[in-house]
Design a protein around this motif. Sequence first.
Motif, PDB file in Angstrom:
ATOM      1  N   ALA A 299       5.223   0.456   8.402  1.00 26.35           N
ATOM      2  CA  ALA A 299       3.919   0.878   7.883  1.00 26.35           C
ATOM      3  C   ALA A 299       3.909   0.698   6.373  1.00 26.35           C
ATOM      4  N   HIS A 300       2.944  -0.040   5.860  1.00 21.61           N
ATOM      5  CA  HIS A 300       2.870  -0.307   4.426  1.00 21.61           C
ATOM      6  C   HIS A 300       2.389   0.939   3.685  1.00 21.61           C
ATOM      7  N   THR A 301       3.077   1.303   2.638  1.00 22.28           N
ATOM      8  CA  THR A 301       2.764   2.518   1.887  1.00 22.28           C
ATOM      9  C   THR A 301       2.242   2.185   0.495  1.00 22.28           C
ATOM     10  N   ALA A 302       1.721   3.199  -0.182  1.00 21.14           N
ATOM     11  CA  ALA A 302       1.156   3.002  -1.517  1.00 21.14           C
ATOM     12  C   ALA A 302       2.206   2.512  -2.498  1.00 21.14           C
ATOM     13  N   TRP A 303       3.428   3.066  -2.401  1.00 22.43           N
ATOM     14  CA  TRP A 303       4.445   2.682  -3.379  1.00 22.43           C
ATOM     15  C   TRP A 303       4.953   1.254  -3.146  1.00 22.43           C
ATOM     16  N   GLN A 304       4.698   0.709  -1.951  1.00 25.33           N
ATOM     17  CA  GLN A 304       5.092  -0.664  -1.671  1.00 25.33           C
ATOM     18  C   GLN A 304       4.026  -1.668  -2.099  1.00 25.33           C
ATOM     19  N   ILE A 305       2.760  -1.245  -2.038  1.00 25.55           N
ATOM     20  CA  ILE A 305       1.648  -2.164  -2.249  1.00 25.55           C
ATOM     21  C   ILE A 305       1.104  -2.127  -3.671  1.00 25.55           C
ATOM     22  N   LEU A 306       0.975  -0.938  -4.235  1.00 30.21           N
ATOM     23  CA  LEU A 306       0.337  -0.808  -5.549  1.00 30.21           C
ATOM     24  C   LEU A 306       1.274  -1.243  -6.671  1.00 30.21           C
ATOM     25  N   PRO A 307       0.712  -1.820  -7.737  1.00 25.55           N
ATOM     26  CA  PRO A 307       1.516  -2.095  -8.937  1.00 25.55           C
ATOM     27  C   PRO A 307       2.079  -0.786  -9.477  1.00 25.55           C
ATOM     28  N   GLN A 308       3.205  -0.853 -10.124  1.00 23.42           N
ATOM     29  CA  GLN A 308       3.914   0.349 -10.567  1.00 23.42           C
ATOM     30  C   GLN A 308       3.045   1.267 -11.423  1.00 23.42           C
TER      31      GLN A 308
END
Length: 262
Positions: free
Chosen positions: A221-230
């Motif tokens: 499951a794709h999460t915010a910390w994986q998808i969003l820029p730092q």
Amino acid sequence: MRKHSAYLDLIRALTLTDFKLKYQGSILGYLWTLVKPILMFLVLYLVFTKFFKIGASVPYYPVYLLLGIVLWMFFIEITSTSIDAIVSKGDLIRKVFFPRIVLVISRGTAALITFTLNFLVVLGFMIISSVKFQLLALFMPLLIIELFVLTTGIALMLSSLFVRYRDLSHIWEVFLQILFYATPIIYPLSFVPPKMAKLLMLNPIAQIIQDSRYVLITNQAHTAWQILPQEFIWIPYTLPIFIFGFGYFQFQRSAAKFAEEI
């Protein structure tokens, strides 16, 4: 201390009353708490797996979908039932002094009872589907608290604004329909273009649902910390606090005039 104890007793009494009245007169009664999310799950599962083949690439997709639905319905129930929390208790507000926020909190805690029952169903589906429980599952209570804080903040804003603007309930209903499709409840984020996925994950509801799937069901499951820029990762995680703070102060500022405006 006595005042605080009295307010807690009032919240408890109102919570039980709201929960009981919700199913009063219905044949299935409290069973609707479990039937509604399961019926919604069955319809969406059949449509999107048999016709659109969406869930084929997602491990444990039935549980993946059910968890998203249960979290979404928790959000809907608190916000939708809290809109008229003040207006529906107009007679009580004019006669008795107590913190008006109690009326909204009690609606939220009644929804929490429903959510707890529904979440037990999710856990049952996980066991049936042989989903392996991991240590990451210990983070799930924090995600539920995050969702409750976010939703209560929105509920405080809606209930106070509804005192003056009665069209708000219809506007909110339309907004929820839009938000449902803008949140990855039915579809996995892998179906969304990367730029759009980043935009969707700024939404704290999407972040909570995806993080919940990650810690409970599958690390795919794709999460915010994986998808969003730092530099943007903090946004969905801190928005619930800001929304609750804004909702609380806006509600308290309006509370003194509720008795006159209802």
